[in-house]
Design an enzyme around this catalytic site. Structure first.
Site, PDB file in Angstrom:
ATOM      1  CG  ASN A   1      -1.819  12.814   4.855  1.00  0.00           C
ATOM      2  OD1 ASN A   1      -1.297  13.152   5.908  1.00  0.00           O
ATOM      3  ND2 ASN A   1      -2.717  11.847   4.780  1.00  0.00           N
TER       4      ASN A   1
ATOM      5  CD  GLU B   1      -7.325  11.083   9.887  1.00  0.00           C
ATOM      6  OE1 GLU B   1      -7.331  10.661   8.723  1.00  0.00           O
ATOM      7  OE2 GLU B   1      -6.321  10.973  10.653  1.00  0.00           O
TER       8      GLU B   1
ATOM      9  CB  ALA C   1      16.346   6.776   3.179  1.00  0.00           C
TER      10      ALA C   1
ATOM     11  CG  ASP D   1     -19.031   0.110  10.208  1.00  0.00           C
ATOM     12  OD1 ASP D   1     -18.018   0.816  10.131  1.00  0.00           O
ATOM     13  OD2 ASP D   1     -19.350  -0.764   9.359  1.00  0.00           O
TER      14      ASP D   1
ATOM     15  CB  CYS E   1      -3.126   8.046   4.882  1.00  0.00           C
ATOM     16  SG  CYS E   1      -4.401   7.559   6.035  1.00  0.00           S
TER      17      CYS E   1
ATOM     18  CG  LEU F   1      -6.293  10.462  14.257  1.00  0.00           C
ATOM     19  CD1 LEU F   1      -7.488   9.545  14.552  1.00  0.00           C
ATOM     20  CD2 LEU F   1      -5.846  11.203  15.508  1.00  0.00           C
TER      21      LEU F   1
HETATM   22  C1  UDX Z   1      -0.145   9.349   7.891  1.00  0.00           C
HETATM   23  C2  UDX Z   1       0.073  10.752   8.430  1.00  0.00           C
HETATM   24  O1  UDX Z   1       1.300  10.782   9.173  1.00  0.00           O
HETATM   25  C3  UDX Z   1      -1.089  11.147   9.342  1.00  0.00           C
HETATM   26  O2  UDX Z   1      -0.920  12.476   9.789  1.00  0.00           O
HETATM   27  C4  UDX Z   1      -2.390  11.026   8.548  1.00  0.00           C
HETATM   28  O3  UDX Z   1      -3.511  11.369   9.352  1.00  0.00           O
HETATM   29  C5  UDX Z   1      -2.551   9.617   8.037  1.00  0.00           C
HETATM   30  O4  UDX Z   1      -1.418   9.254   7.221  1.00  0.00           O
HETATM   31  P1  UDX Z   1       0.176   6.874   8.702  1.00  0.00           P
HETATM   32  O5  UDX Z   1      -0.040   6.571   7.260  1.00  0.00           O
HETATM   33  O6  UDX Z   1      -0.623   6.139   9.719  1.00  0.00           O
HETATM   34  O7  UDX Z   1      -0.113   8.468   8.974  1.00  0.00           O
HETATM   35  O8  UDX Z   1       1.691   6.586   9.071  1.00  0.00           O
HETATM   36  P2  UDX Z   1       3.050   7.417   8.973  1.00  0.00           P
HETATM   37  O9  UDX Z   1       3.728   7.268  10.256  1.00  0.00           O
HETATM   38  O10 UDX Z   1       2.797   8.760   8.445  1.00  0.00           O
HETATM   39  O11 UDX Z   1       3.893   6.562   7.861  1.00  0.00           O
HETATM   40  C6  UDX Z   1       3.384   6.433   6.574  1.00  0.00           C
HETATM   41  C7  UDX Z   1       4.390   5.637   5.749  1.00  0.00           C
HETATM   42  O12 UDX Z   1       5.580   6.421   5.537  1.00  0.00           O
HETATM   43  C8  UDX Z   1       4.859   4.334   6.411  1.00  0.00           C
HETATM   44  O13 UDX Z   1       4.931   3.311   5.430  1.00  0.00           O
HETATM   45  C9  UDX Z   1       6.254   4.662   6.916  1.00  0.00           C
HETATM   46  O14 UDX Z   1       7.100   3.510   6.924  1.00  0.00           O
HETATM   47  C10 UDX Z   1       6.719   5.656   5.864  1.00  0.00           C
HETATM   48  N1  UDX Z   1       7.746   6.573   6.352  1.00  0.00           N
HETATM   49  C11 UDX Z   1       7.452   7.422   7.365  1.00  0.00           C
HETATM   50  C12 UDX Z   1       9.008   6.571   5.729  1.00  0.00           C
HETATM   51  O15 UDX Z   1       9.267   5.785   4.822  1.00  0.00           O
HETATM   52  N2  UDX Z   1       9.949   7.449   6.166  1.00  0.00           N
HETATM   53  C13 UDX Z   1       9.700   8.322   7.187  1.00  0.00           C
HETATM   54  O16 UDX Z   1      10.599   9.072   7.551  1.00  0.00           O
HETATM   55  C14 UDX Z   1       8.416   8.306   7.813  1.00  0.00           C
END
Ligand code: UDX
Length: 430
Positions: free
Chosen positions: A208, A151, A252, A30, A260, A153
């Protein structure tokens, strides 16, 4: 195998630590010298459950080391993962300048064959650009191949997700690259999906975008529930039992945040438009997500008379539980909007306080939930941390000036809260 990780952020660090955990020799690079010094001491610059102990263990076992220069990785490692960030430009397109810079640095130091793997989330055709850029500097194409290995993740469960993938996508252009990546991932015994580079890049953006669109869909349905007195949790349960829909990502609330979904949706939309493909569904998913925050604020304004000078207690600042990440967090935007109405904000988050203090002004940051709600005119639950679900809400009620609760993540039981004496407002909770 010897692996170089270029870019030691949320993706690179987890990827490097997990590959080391699987027995590979990993060098994480990095250009942030302070971050590398911290990592060499076994300290993680990000909060990710299990990451710091995995870093320490693999440093101890001499499987994981750190550097600030790309050339060392290019000389030592047969596989080079590009994990640098691809932030959104003003127009929503992905800024690929960091990817280009790393590609040039690798090209300048290529002496032996290297497999260069894009793991950062990038728009389709980026792999082609990486190939062209390296070829400009290092004419001999026998010295490198480019592959895509996106990824999936989730922050807060990234190590689990890496070690237990639904699938591993290998976007390759020849058998040599495929063989190398199959050997690399062999210890995981995972479902390996081998495809071409472009399809692998689109799988990531489309996945995504679909997940984010699914969240916006259920958020729009929640507004219909509010307008009719239906309960979105019952609706989501009924919908999710259909295996074609599935129960996940039907919660909701105040919308999706994180670095992401908003970024990837915008990048996929812009790339589609540049390719001449109309993809307005993605625009609508983004619009609904932006509106959801305004919708939540509207609920507050409709419930509390004369918001000015009222005190609101905010529980949760991170964009989701089990992370300290506040990037694109709905809570941050909602606080800023409420401050325009001269509302007094008290706030607490189990992990995100340090980052929030860098972003927010005129907020009273508290040490715990009970201190936060003291003399508050209303409580706003913005992130569904387990500790907020398990609070003593009878005690919370006594501490507040008025027992008004806005549940931005539908994390609490309306009947229980109303029984305690709260005026409870969820999102689509009837
Ligand atoms: C996401 C994708 O899930 C992952 O596969 C990708 O690699 C990176 O982006 P992340 O952003 O870390 O992961 O979190 P995630 O658990 O997906 O939640 C993203 C957002 O959606 C959060 O703000 C969460 O609160 C919101 N969310 C999630 C909802 O509002 N409702 C849901 O049912 C699920």
């Amino acid at each position: 195998m010897k692996i170089g990780i270029i870019g030691s952020g949320y993706v690179g660090l987890v990827t490097g630590a997990c590959f080391a955990h699987l027995g590979h020799q990993v060098l994480c690079v990095d250009n942030d010298v302070k971050k590398i010094e911290m990592l060499k001491r076994g300290k993680s610059p990000i909060y990710e459950p299990g990451l710091e102990s995995m870093l320490k263990e693999n440093i101890r076992r001499k499987r994981l080391s750190f550097a600030t220069k790309v050339d060392r990785a290019t000389r030592q490692c047969e596989i080079l993962f590009i994990c640098v960030n691809t932030p959104p430009k003003m127009n929503g397109e992905a800024d690929l300048s960091f990817v280009e810079n790393v590609s040039r640095e690798i090209a300048r130091n290529l002496k032996d064959y290297r497999l260069i793997v894009e793991k950062s989330t990038v728009p389709v055709q980026t792999g082609e650009w990486i190939h062209k850029t390296i070829k400009q500097i290092q004419a001999s194409e026998s010295l490198f191949d480019v592959a895509s290995n996106p990824e999936f993740l989730r922050e807060g469960s990234a190590i689990h997700d890496f070690l237990n993938p639904d699938r591993v996508i290998l976007g390759v252009s020849n058998a040599r690259a495929e063989k190398i990546l199959r050997k690399l991932y062999a210890p995981l015994k995972a479902n390996l999906v081998v495809t071409d580079l472009k399809s692998a890049e689109i799988i990531k953006h489309a996945s995504n975008s679909f997940l984010a669109t699914k969240i916006s869909f259920i958020n729009a349905v929640a507004r219909v529930c509010d307008a009719t007195g239906a309960d979105i949790n019952n609706v989501a349960l009924g919908m999710g039992l259909d295996p074609r829909i599935g129960p996940s990502f039907l919660n909701a609330g105040i919308g999706f945040g994180g670095f992401c979904f908003p970024k990837d949706l915008s990048a996929f939309l812009r790339m589609s438009e540049r390719l001449g493909v109309r993809f307005d569904m993605l625009k609508e998913a983004l619009t609904i997500n932006d509106e959801q925050k305004k919708y939540f604020i509207q609920k507050i304004e409709n419930t509390i008379w004369n918001l000015t000078d009222k005190t609101l207690a905010v529980l949760g600042l991170s964009f989701k539980p089990n992370t300290d990440d506040i990037r694109y967090a709905p809570a941050i935007d909602i606080i800023r909007e409420l401050q325009h109405e001269k509302v007094k904000i008290r706030a607490y988050d189990p992990e995100a306080m340090t980052r929030a203090k860098q972003e927010l002004r005129d907020v009273k940051f508290c040490r715990n939930a009970y201190e936060t709600v003291r003399n508050a005119d209303a409580l706003l639950l913005m992130t569904e941390w387990d500790e907020f679900v398990d609070l003593d809400y009878k005690r919370i009620k006594k501490l507040m000036r008025h027992p008004v609760l806005f549940d931005g993540r539908n994390a609490l039981n309306p009947a229980e809260m109303r029984k305690i004496g709260f005026k409870y407002c969820g999102i689509g909770r009837g």
